[in-house]
Design an enzyme around this catalytic site. Sequence first.
Site, PDB file in Angstrom:
ATOM      1  N   GLU A  10       0.821  -1.223   0.094  1.00 21.73           N
ATOM      2  CA  GLU A  10      -0.072  -0.008   0.018  1.00 21.73           C
ATOM      3  C   GLU A  10       0.748   1.340  -0.074  1.00 21.73           C
ATOM      4  OE1 GLU A  10      -2.935   0.115   3.356  1.00 21.73           O
ATOM      5  OE2 GLU A  10      -4.580   0.207   1.814  1.00 21.73           O
ATOM      6  N   HIS A  33       7.288 -27.067  -1.300  1.00 17.78           N
ATOM      7  CA  HIS A  33       6.630 -28.247  -1.863  1.00 17.78           C
ATOM      8  C   HIS A  33       5.693 -27.718  -2.826  1.00 17.78           C
ATOM      9  CE1 HIS A  33       8.649 -31.240   0.657  1.00 17.78           C
ATOM     10  NE2 HIS A  33       8.840 -30.107   1.274  1.00 17.78           N
ATOM     11  N   LYS A  42     -14.019   0.601  -3.655  1.00 15.97           N
ATOM     12  CA  LYS A  42     -15.311   0.993  -2.928  1.00 15.97           C
ATOM     13  C   LYS A  42     -16.327   1.998  -3.461  1.00 15.97           C
ATOM     14  CE  LYS A  42     -12.073   1.602   1.083  1.00 15.97           C
ATOM     15  NZ  LYS A  42     -11.803   2.675   1.996  1.00 15.97           N
TER      16      LYS A  42
HETATM   17  O1  PA5 Z   1      -3.391   1.373   6.144  1.00 14.96           O
HETATM   18  C1  PA5 Z   1      -4.420   1.935   5.817  1.00 14.96           C
HETATM   19  O2  PA5 Z   1      -4.597   3.155   5.784  1.00 14.96           O
HETATM   20  C2  PA5 Z   1      -5.677   1.088   5.452  1.00 14.96           C
HETATM   21  O3  PA5 Z   1      -5.390  -0.329   5.205  1.00 14.96           O
HETATM   22  C3  PA5 Z   1      -6.756   1.192   6.555  1.00 14.96           C
HETATM   23  O4  PA5 Z   1      -6.301   0.805   7.839  1.00 14.96           O
HETATM   24  C4  PA5 Z   1      -7.992   0.193   6.558  1.00 14.96           C
HETATM   25  O5  PA5 Z   1      -8.608   0.526   5.165  1.00 14.96           O
HETATM   26  C5  PA5 Z   1      -9.009   0.474   7.399  1.00 14.96           C
HETATM   27  O6  PA5 Z   1      -9.359   1.681   7.625  1.00 14.96           O
HETATM   28  P1  PA5 Z   1     -10.014   2.309   8.920  1.00 14.96           P
HETATM   29  O7  PA5 Z   1      -9.268   2.075  10.090  1.00 14.96           O
HETATM   30  O8  PA5 Z   1     -10.426   3.663   8.754  1.00 14.96           O
HETATM   31  O9  PA5 Z   1     -11.513   1.309   8.929  1.00 14.96           O
END
Ligand code: PA5
Length: 446
Positions: free
Chosen positions: A287, A308, A422
Amino acid sequence: MIQLKVDTSYLEGFVSREDILAFEKEVFRHRGVLEQKTGPGNDYLGWMGLPGEVGKAELAAVKEAALRLQGVCDTLVVIGIGGSYLGARAIIEALQDPLLRHRTGFPEVVYAGHHLSEDYHHALLRWLGTREVALVVISKSGTTTEPAVAFRFLKEYVEKRYGKAGARERIVAVTDHSRGALRKLASEEGYTTFVIPDDVGGRYSVLSPVGLLPIAAAGWDVDALVQGARSMADALHVATTLEGHPAGWYAAARQALYRRGKAIEVLVNYEPALGYLSEWWKQLYGESEGKQQRGIFPASVSFTTDLHSMGQYLQDGLRVLFESVISIENPRASLLVPHDPEDADGLNFLAGLRLSDVNAKAELGTLLAHVDGGVPNLRIVLPRVDEQVLGELVYFFEMGCAISGYMLEVNPFDQPGVEDYKRNMFALLGKPGFEVQREALLKRLG
Ligand code: PA5
């Protein structure tokens, strides 16, 4: 003194020490930019202070809430997704008994809201009937669909079973200090709450209450975890050479490999308990780096299991990979391979050896074979798996990722790409405000 070491000696032939050292100035420039908060994403650098003063005040409150949760439940459901759950799960699974699935005398932690499976959540709700339940619901935005939907089910379950007052004792929310639906709900219901600081992004939040509360409730030593992270943070802050800065060294080695066409990094472990550490690492690096058509793709395997299955590809497939092996020097337990008078399997040559000695030879043999097969290997060496060392590892990976992102010239603290799915999902589900996108999608789908 930090205990984690990065060994790049097996990169020779692909990337030399000099190739890595060539990034020394750049790494220290990025460290300066991070410390002075002058680079991209500079409003999301709160994670750098979490192992220090910033986190200290919170720690006592976290431990107190953990103690209260331990007193009312044998099963703690942690509701969250991505950065709001992977860090806690990574640490808890690395430490807990793999079959008991909890620390003796402490609650078992199970997870919800990290996907939308009806079958999983149905099974969870049914199984909870045999357990004493508490919930920690975690969402920084307070609006993420997966945890919000799961919390609807679990809140209703807990309220039906324990009543409103009982639910209040058993539910803790971790969210933004003022914004979002979860904050509003938590205030209305009177839940105990913890704050995810504004300047800490989800995937960098494991040392905030997001990670610390579930880890403490599961019975693990959060002081030692934070202490380990602090040792790493201090060492990285004072380092004056690239070799004395393991996170920078790792970032530089990755970058040298990437520039030679190694676009996939495979994180390797030889301890199945580290499987979720890999999941956390994949989110952190994927990310943070994967944007503007750049970035090393983070993958993971658990050996010897995956030797394996994926072993064939790693040995012999497309040569775009490198491996980063998490190497554990000392396991927690000791088990000697038994002698068998019949020796039907021909394995008496192993009798009397510790199983970890056999595992270590599998590790070395595999590393040499993969290097010979054209896959550069680096090693991240840990003396053992405990809270202190895991704390070091967490901060090492976080800082390595931040520096790496800057080396790629991307903002390692945002995630614009995760919004697209989303938008489509909301449009398809008919969420108010998504009418235009819905129409376009329906047309496209015929
Ligand atoms: O690293 C990030 O920002 C994302 O993975 C969020 O943690 C994830 O989408 C969850 O978001 P939130 O804590 O707003 O529910």
